[in-house]
Design a protein around this motif. Structure first.
Motif, mmCIF file in Angstrom:
data_model
loop_
_atom_site.group_PDB
_atom_site.id
_atom_site.type_symbol
_atom_site.label_atom_id
_atom_site.label_comp_id
_atom_site.label_asym_id
_atom_site.label_seq_id
_atom_site.Cartn_x
_atom_site.Cartn_y
_atom_site.Cartn_z
ATOM 1 N N TYR A 166 -7.355 -14.361 -17.920
ATOM 2 C CA TYR A 166 -6.228 -15.400 -16.544
ATOM 3 C C TYR A 166 -4.853 -14.711 -17.035
ATOM 4 O O TYR A 166 -4.733 -14.903 -18.332
ATOM 5 C CB TYR A 166 -6.357 -16.460 -17.224
ATOM 6 C CG TYR A 166 -7.885 -17.987 -16.890
ATOM 7 C CD1 TYR A 166 -7.363 -18.406 -15.215
ATOM 8 C CD2 TYR A 166 -8.852 -17.450 -17.499
ATOM 9 C CE1 TYR A 166 -8.241 -18.638 -15.096
ATOM 10 C CE2 TYR A 166 -10.229 -18.037 -16.794
ATOM 11 C CZ TYR A 166 -9.919 -19.114 -15.685
ATOM 12 O OH TYR A 166 -10.672 -19.134 -14.751
ATOM 13 N N ALA A 167 -4.147 -14.736 -16.133
ATOM 14 C CA ALA A 167 -3.040 -13.864 -16.808
ATOM 15 C C ALA A 167 -1.844 -14.583 -16.834
ATOM 16 O O ALA A 167 -1.930 -15.152 -16.788
ATOM 17 C CB ALA A 167 -2.592 -13.562 -15.460
ATOM 18 N N ALA A 168 -1.493 -13.666 -17.685
ATOM 19 C CA ALA A 168 -0.249 -14.787 -18.449
ATOM 20 C C ALA A 168 1.525 -13.962 -17.680
ATOM 21 O O ALA A 168 0.891 -13.373 -16.891
ATOM 22 C CB ALA A 168 0.290 -14.145 -20.050
ATOM 23 N N GLN A 169 2.401 -14.930 -17.860
ATOM 24 C CA GLN A 169 3.870 -14.633 -16.988
ATOM 25 C C GLN A 169 3.949 -13.581 -17.128
ATOM 26 O O GLN A 169 4.308 -12.905 -15.784
ATOM 27 C CB GLN A 169 4.543 -16.317 -17.604
ATOM 28 C CG GLN A 169 5.761 -16.192 -17.136
ATOM 29 C CD GLN A 169 6.758 -14.986 -18.107
ATOM 30 O OE1 GLN A 169 6.628 -14.887 -19.258
ATOM 31 N NE2 GLN A 169 7.733 -14.208 -17.041
ATOM 32 N N THR A 186 8.960 -19.611 -18.279
ATOM 33 C CA THR A 186 8.574 -18.564 -19.508
ATOM 34 C C THR A 186 8.798 -19.416 -20.645
ATOM 35 O O THR A 186 9.010 -18.840 -22.275
ATOM 36 C CB THR A 186 10.351 -17.942 -19.797
ATOM 37 O OG1 THR A 186 11.181 -18.513 -20.595
ATOM 38 C CG2 THR A 186 10.357 -16.634 -18.587
ATOM 39 N N TYR A 187 8.292 -20.052 -21.042
ATOM 40 C CA TYR A 187 7.684 -21.172 -21.658
ATOM 41 C C TYR A 187 6.795 -20.147 -22.596
ATOM 42 O O TYR A 187 5.844 -20.293 -22.413
ATOM 43 C CB TYR A 187 7.914 -22.359 -21.032
ATOM 44 C CG TYR A 187 6.428 -22.685 -20.296
ATOM 45 C CD1 TYR A 187 4.635 -22.644 -20.598
ATOM 46 C CD2 TYR A 187 6.369 -22.608 -19.112
ATOM 47 C CE1 TYR A 187 3.990 -23.114 -19.776
ATOM 48 C CE2 TYR A 187 5.907 -23.230 -18.397
ATOM 49 C CZ TYR A 187 4.443 -23.186 -18.273
ATOM 50 O OH TYR A 187 3.298 -23.264 -17.334
ATOM 51 N N ALA A 199 4.933 -8.400 -14.259
ATOM 52 C CA ALA A 199 5.460 -7.263 -14.266
ATOM 53 C C ALA A 199 4.500 -6.766 -13.091
ATOM 54 O O ALA A 199 5.165 -5.287 -12.342
ATOM 55 C CB ALA A 199 4.446 -6.687 -15.783
ATOM 56 N N TYR A 200 3.369 -7.502 -12.690
ATOM 57 C CA TYR A 200 2.685 -6.822 -11.166
ATOM 58 C C TYR A 200 3.536 -7.474 -10.176
ATOM 59 O O TYR A 200 3.833 -6.292 -9.197
ATOM 60 C CB TYR A 200 2.113 -7.704 -11.248
ATOM 61 C CG TYR A 200 0.835 -7.559 -10.215
ATOM 62 C CD1 TYR A 200 0.451 -6.374 -9.751
ATOM 63 C CD2 TYR A 200 1.532 -8.694 -9.050
ATOM 64 C CE1 TYR A 200 -0.405 -6.469 -8.618
ATOM 65 C CE2 TYR A 200 0.407 -8.353 -7.761
ATOM 66 C CZ TYR A 200 -0.441 -7.641 -7.318
ATOM 67 O OH TYR A 200 -1.318 -7.552 -5.670
#
Length: 469
Positions: A69-72, A42-43, A77-78
């Motif tokens: 480009y998906a974030a954490q 979670t940085y 959530a996906y």
């Protein structure tokens, strides 16, 4: 059937089993939520460096990725949404410490002392679960906060503080640009300069999202295959990647002295290629210093380097990646005749097709040895493995007999991997891809298309039958 881990691999197996009509399985997850590395990391700036359209299950496309480009948070959530279909089969807080093959069944022991049994056991704990911290003298001396990027301390306020970051890999390339504007002084310790390519990221509007997730998925996959081919094809092809990285460095870093310090000395691709548009901006900011001298010890107030200089800091952050090459599973796995998997591997992990090991019937690894990639989405590999596991479960259901890979098949595959990887791009420098003996135990030597072909069907000739339930 028992699946250990509820990240992309474990959930992929569970969802694939359910889609194939198999409902008698349990997923054991030691944490209190799904997600694996996307739950733990979670940085600031945590994101995927594979385009979103390809970083999802093919059977569950996501039309709501907000960025290319998906974030954490979006990836987690996906995964949570997909987990809903199998959530009643997931046991959280179930820490698996050991598994042994006894009487044609797997005996699985939890940290609580509870014992479960199954015909098939799948380890989906992945390769990126154990943070790596350098064994430096004086680690316990530093008086300020110390943490690894994979265990980010959100309670530590970095504003105006002197921050030391050790490492310049994929995680550091994401969080350093985020914390640089906050820090009063930022010192980044670089052992090896990485090759950095531009990251073509952009917000996704609604029409483009649908196109990205559906029609363009194959196109993105082909681009990834092309990058893999460039890295694996030879010196000239890798030179193309190096040239792009050099142009990016030259454009972003105007100071020749600083640019020389950040110039990669290793062949392109032998270490992980990074994608970032603001890495060099952060490293050349007025409050940032890049140190290339070797760290010799940790002091009470910072880090000392080989030139005798002490670099003071208030906070120490390890951006040093994970313990991958040794492939240390968080559970002890014992097969036939009491053989410990760690002893069988003896420091060089290996598995047929990255999934099965002789002497361990009905045991499968997802994202196991030699299934990591250097230029495409690892989810393509994971889905192939999920389908393979389902085929084995279907065989057990139809015949009542289990499967164990034949030693000859496993040895032939291992020899092939060693031969193809011996002189490949990843043998060109020390990295987390390599085991202690110099062999490459993490990566797949070809493209994902080849792996898909080779795992398309269960080859019964590669296995011997074992007793069923």
């Amino acid at each position: 059937m028992i699946v250990v881990g509820a990240g992309f691999g474990g959930l992929g197996v569970a969802l694939s089993l359910l889609r194939a009509g198999f409902e008698r399985f349990t997923v054991l997850e030691r944490a209190d939520d799904v997600g694996g590395v996307w739950r733990d990391n979670t940085y600031p700036g945590a994101a995927c460096d594979v385009p979103s359209s390809l970083y999802s299950y093919s059977f569950s496309p996501n039309l709501t990725w907000p960025h290319r480009y998906a974030a954490q948070p979006d990836i987690l959530a996906y995964l949570r949404r997909n987990a809903e279909a199998v959530r009643d089969r997931i046991r959280f807080g179930a820490d698996v410490v050991a598994a042994s093959f006894e009487g044609h069944r797997w005996r699985v022991e939890l940290a609580s002392g509870e014992v479960l049994e199954a015909d098939v056991l799948v380890s989906a704990v992945g390769q990126l679960g154990t943070p790596s911290t350098p064994a430096l003298p004086g680690l316990d001396r530093f008086t300020g906060p110390v943490f690894h990027s994979a265990r980010w301390r959100h309670d530590v306020d970095l504003r105006g503080r002197r921050v030391a970051v050790v490492g310049t890999g994929a995680s550091a390339a994401q969080f350093v640009p985020e914390i640089q504007p906050l820090a009063g002084r930022l010192t980044v310790f670089q052992r090896t300069a990485p090759h950095v390519l531009p990251k073509p990221d952009a917000p996704r509007h609604r029409p483009a999202r649908a196109l990205t997730s559906r029609a363009a998925r194959a196109g993105v996959w082909l681009v990834g295959e092309a990058l893999t081919g460039l890295l694996n094809a030879g010196r000239f092809s890798r030179g193309i990647v190096a040239a792009i990285a050099h142009a990016h460095l030259t454009f972003r870093v105007r100071d020749r002295t600083v640019r020389e310090r950040l110039r990669p000395r290793t062949p392109a691709g032998c270490k992980r290629v990074l994608f970032s548009n603001d890495w060099y901006r952060a490293l050349t900011a007025p409050n940032t210093e890049v140190v290339t001298e070797t760290i010799t010890e940790v002091t009470t107030s910072g880090l000392r380097t080989a030139d005798g200089r002490e670099h003071t800091a208030d906070v120490l952050i390890w951006g040093t990646g994970f313990e991958v090459a040794g492939f240390r599973l968080p559970l002890r796995v014992t097969g036939r005749h009491g053989r410990d998997l760690a002893d069988v591997w003896a420091g060089r992990p290996r598995a047929h097709l990255g999934m099965t090991v002789p002497g361990f019937p009905g045991f499968f690894l997802v994202y196991g040895p030699n299934t990591n990639l250097g230029g495409n989405s690892v989810l393509t590999m994971i889905e192939a493995q999920c389908r393979y596991v389902v085929s084995a479960v279907r065989h057990l259901a139809e015949t009542g007999t289990g499967l164990e890979v034949r030693p000859a098949a496993a040895e032939a595959f291992d020899e092939e991997m060693r031969a193809r990887l011996r002189d490949g791009v990843w043998s060109g420098c020390a990295s987390w891809y390599r085991s202690d003996d110099g062999s490459i135990t993490t990566n797949w030597p070809g493209g994902t298309g080849e792996y898909l072909r080779r795992t398309r069907r269960l080859r019964l000739g590669d296995h011997q039958l074992t007793g069923g339930a």
